[in-house]
Design a protein around this motif. Sequence first.
Motif, PDB file in Angstrom:
ATOM      1  N   LEU A 350       0.694  -1.128  -0.162  1.00 28.28           N
ATOM      2  CA  LEU A 350       0.006  -0.149   0.021  1.00 28.28           C
ATOM      3  C   LEU A 350       0.942   1.164  -0.046  1.00 28.28           C
ATOM      4  CD1 LEU A 350      -2.703   1.561   0.308  1.00 28.28           C
ATOM      5  CD2 LEU A 350      -2.414   1.010   2.676  1.00 28.28           C
ATOM      6  N   ARG A 351       1.727   1.382   0.854  1.00 31.45           N
ATOM      7  CA  ARG A 351       2.689   2.577   1.017  1.00 31.45           C
ATOM      8  C   ARG A 351       3.334   2.746  -0.244  1.00 31.45           C
ATOM      9  NH1 ARG A 351       7.496   1.171   4.222  1.00 31.45           N
ATOM     10  NH2 ARG A 351       8.013   0.028   2.549  1.00 31.45           N
ATOM     11  N   ASP A 352       3.927   1.725  -0.834  1.00 30.77           N
ATOM     12  CA  ASP A 352       4.810   1.866  -1.991  1.00 30.77           C
ATOM     13  C   ASP A 352       3.780   2.046  -3.603  1.00 30.77           C
ATOM     14  OD1 ASP A 352       6.883   1.772  -0.349  1.00 30.77           O
ATOM     15  OD2 ASP A 352       7.587  -0.253  -0.939  1.00 30.77           O
ATOM     16  N   THR A 353       2.760   1.516  -3.486  1.00 37.00           N
ATOM     17  CA  THR A 353       2.008   1.507  -4.695  1.00 37.00           C
ATOM     18  C   THR A 353       0.862   2.295  -4.818  1.00 37.00           C
ATOM     19  OG1 THR A 353       0.867  -0.691  -4.342  1.00 37.00           O
ATOM     20  CG2 THR A 353       3.223  -0.945  -5.201  1.00 37.00           C
ATOM     21  N   GLY A 354       0.114   2.440  -3.681  1.00 39.66           N
ATOM     22  CA  GLY A 354      -1.121   3.247  -3.756  1.00 39.66           C
ATOM     23  C   GLY A 354      -2.381   2.105  -3.790  1.00 39.66           C
ATOM     24  N   TRP A 355      -1.825   0.772  -3.995  1.00 34.86           N
ATOM     25  CA  TRP A 355      -2.893  -0.317  -4.011  1.00 34.86           C
ATOM     26  C   TRP A 355      -2.638  -1.504  -3.119  1.00 34.86           C
ATOM     27  CZ3 TRP A 355      -3.448  -5.127  -5.921  1.00 34.86           C
ATOM     28  CH2 TRP A 355      -4.940  -5.400  -6.336  1.00 34.86           C
ATOM     29  N   PHE A 383      -5.989   4.397   5.126  1.00 35.68           N
ATOM     30  CA  PHE A 383      -6.541   3.602   3.752  1.00 35.68           C
ATOM     31  C   PHE A 383      -6.536   4.647   2.719  1.00 35.68           C
ATOM     32  CE2 PHE A 383      -7.247  -0.900   3.646  1.00 35.68           C
ATOM     33  CZ  PHE A 383      -6.056  -1.231   4.398  1.00 35.68           C
ATOM     34  N   MET A 384      -7.463   5.687   3.034  1.00 32.58           N
ATOM     35  CA  MET A 384      -7.883   6.718   1.898  1.00 32.58           C
ATOM     36  C   MET A 384      -6.657   7.777   1.762  1.00 32.58           C
ATOM     37  SD  MET A 384     -10.930   6.674   0.978  1.00 32.58           S
ATOM     38  CE  MET A 384     -11.353   8.505   0.393  1.00 32.58           C
ATOM     39  N   SER A 385      -5.667   7.974   2.489  1.00 27.83           N
ATOM     40  CA  SER A 385      -4.802   8.887   2.389  1.00 27.83           C
ATOM     41  C   SER A 385      -3.698   8.187   1.574  1.00 27.83           C
ATOM     42  CB  SER A 385      -3.950   9.225   3.883  1.00 27.83           C
ATOM     43  OG  SER A 385      -3.517   8.429   4.165  1.00 27.83           O
ATOM     44  N   GLN A 386      -3.772   6.940   1.289  1.00 23.56           N
ATOM     45  CA  GLN A 386      -2.693   5.867   0.262  1.00 23.56           C
ATOM     46  C   GLN A 386      -3.257   5.472  -0.605  1.00 23.56           C
ATOM     47  OE1 GLN A 386       0.821   5.808   1.937  1.00 23.56           O
ATOM     48  NE2 GLN A 386      -0.191   7.177   3.141  1.00 23.56           N
ATOM     49  N   LEU A 387      -4.536   5.142  -0.677  1.00 26.31           N
ATOM     50  CA  LEU A 387      -4.904   4.217  -1.880  1.00 26.31           C
ATOM     51  C   LEU A 387      -5.185   5.036  -3.160  1.00 26.31           C
ATOM     52  CD1 LEU A 387      -7.865   1.997  -0.080  1.00 26.31           C
ATOM     53  CD2 LEU A 387      -5.728   1.500  -1.254  1.00 26.31           C
ATOM     54  N   ILE A 388      -4.841   4.812  -4.203  1.00 24.57           N
ATOM     55  CA  ILE A 388      -5.131   5.366  -5.645  1.00 24.57           C
ATOM     56  C   ILE A 388      -6.672   5.132  -5.742  1.00 24.57           C
ATOM     57  CG2 ILE A 388      -4.395   3.213  -6.874  1.00 24.57           C
ATOM     58  CD1 ILE A 388      -3.480   5.535  -9.067  1.00 24.57           C
ATOM     59  N   ASP A 389      -7.261   4.116  -5.252  1.00 26.19           N
ATOM     60  CA  ASP A 389      -8.769   3.703  -5.696  1.00 26.19           C
ATOM     61  C   ASP A 389      -9.542   4.027  -4.357  1.00 26.19           C
ATOM     62  OD1 ASP A 389      -8.035   1.537  -3.851  1.00 26.19           O
ATOM     63  OD2 ASP A 389      -8.775   0.275  -5.233  1.00 26.19           O
TER      64      ASP A 389
END
Length: 490
Positions: A350-355, A383-389
């Motif tokens: 999650l940290r490195d890819t946003g997914w 999660f919201m602060s990291q996720l591309i989706d």
Amino acid sequence: MGMTTVKAQEHEYTGLMWFRVDLRTVDNTALIEACRRCSNLVAIYIASPEQWHEHNVAPMQIDLIRRRLGVLQQQLANFNIPLIIEEVPDYSQIPQVILNVVSKYNLRHVFCNKQFEWNETQRDNETAQLLMNNQIKFSVFDDACVVAPGKVLTQKGDPFKVFTPFRREWLNIYRSTSPNVQPAPEPFRNRLQRGNDCISPAVQFSYPLKESACWPVDEEAVRQRLRMFCEEKVSAYHQQRDYPAVDGTSCLSPYLVIGVLSPRQCVSALLEIFPGCLDEPESGGFCWLNEIIWREFYRHLMVAWPKISRNQPFLEWTRRVHWEESESMLRAWQQGLTGYPIVDAAMRQLRDTGWMHNRLRMITASFLTKDLLIHWQAGEQWFMSQLIDGDLAANNGGWQWAASTGTDAQPYFRVFNPTTQGKRFDPEGRFIRTWVHELKDVPDKYIHQPYLWPQADSLDYPEPIVDHKSARLRAIEAFKSAKAFKDGAR
């Protein structure tokens, strides 16, 4: 899935198409209606960085939006529709921006697609009132779901609280209506006078950005992803979707969230290749359709119970759960340093890819809320602060499911064992070794419990920060006590 067009029916006025999370020209209900009803059209997208910050929107998602807007601007230019891109701090300034553009270009009608979250609903109500006071029409359309919220109801006319009967009724409605993908509009013959001054040289926002280049945003690349998934992966989706080391999921969620794809396009592409999957509940096609219906379920819930988008649990009694407050534990979880390899691998992905793979979202959410007994909102916000989706309805729904605070949620006495989950869904540790490099030399036998490896002293990797067995009992007791208080027991 072709690029056929809908012919515009010319009328005497010009309109404004307000884009939000629907950044596409195909199957965009508001855009198509605007083109049908207007003699000419201007489009607008309004960035609101302070609002994004308040909503914990991931910098990678904003970069994806920024890149997609560049594509959309060119697409609309081919339709002779200029796209204006404005920026204001937050939603409170947006109604006046809309009115200013309407006045500048002498527009008579504003079109947009519905958003269901609380802040967005208030913004749209204020915009509608301001426009009405100035004799400007404001039309809002259902577009975000295959079956619109409010349409899937029990026999008593109430919204469903449980997924399985919701799905049954959703499928009944879908079979009777079969919503079609709407083609792109036909270009206007002439660009609106003075429209050229709307074109921005490049899209820039006053917001932190994180590179999203590995996610293509051009039309054909996104459609190709959808087609290839349906052609090559759907048949085995039900068998492979839970294994993070296997490339078995669609990875289309970022495009659904910002509206590059519509859910109708996804269902249409699926049924084009697997036309009988609606009646084959054991098939990969039905399994993927089930995920789309879950997405819709969470949106319907949010409309029926607006408190969900206002930081409140669905189950009132869970407000009484006594959550732990440990910054060090929360940081260890965020950084992937819990000592549980499957959790740490997921959090580093999650940290490195946003997914993050969906099975891993459930495992990591359960670990935070049950093993660490940290409030689900801390995880939801991270999660919201990291996720591309990152998407409020789906993210909140998933977190409340894992935390046992939502409707149709995981019962509080069922707690994921992270070690067992790792052994089941990453048996050889392939995914773990991809992300937790410290464990690359650990034998398969110990990859899920590296502290048991005879050479564990040589590892630069933490021991488990909690004992799962005792943490599970603590969590169950915390929920049991909260529920007993609710039921009147002491």
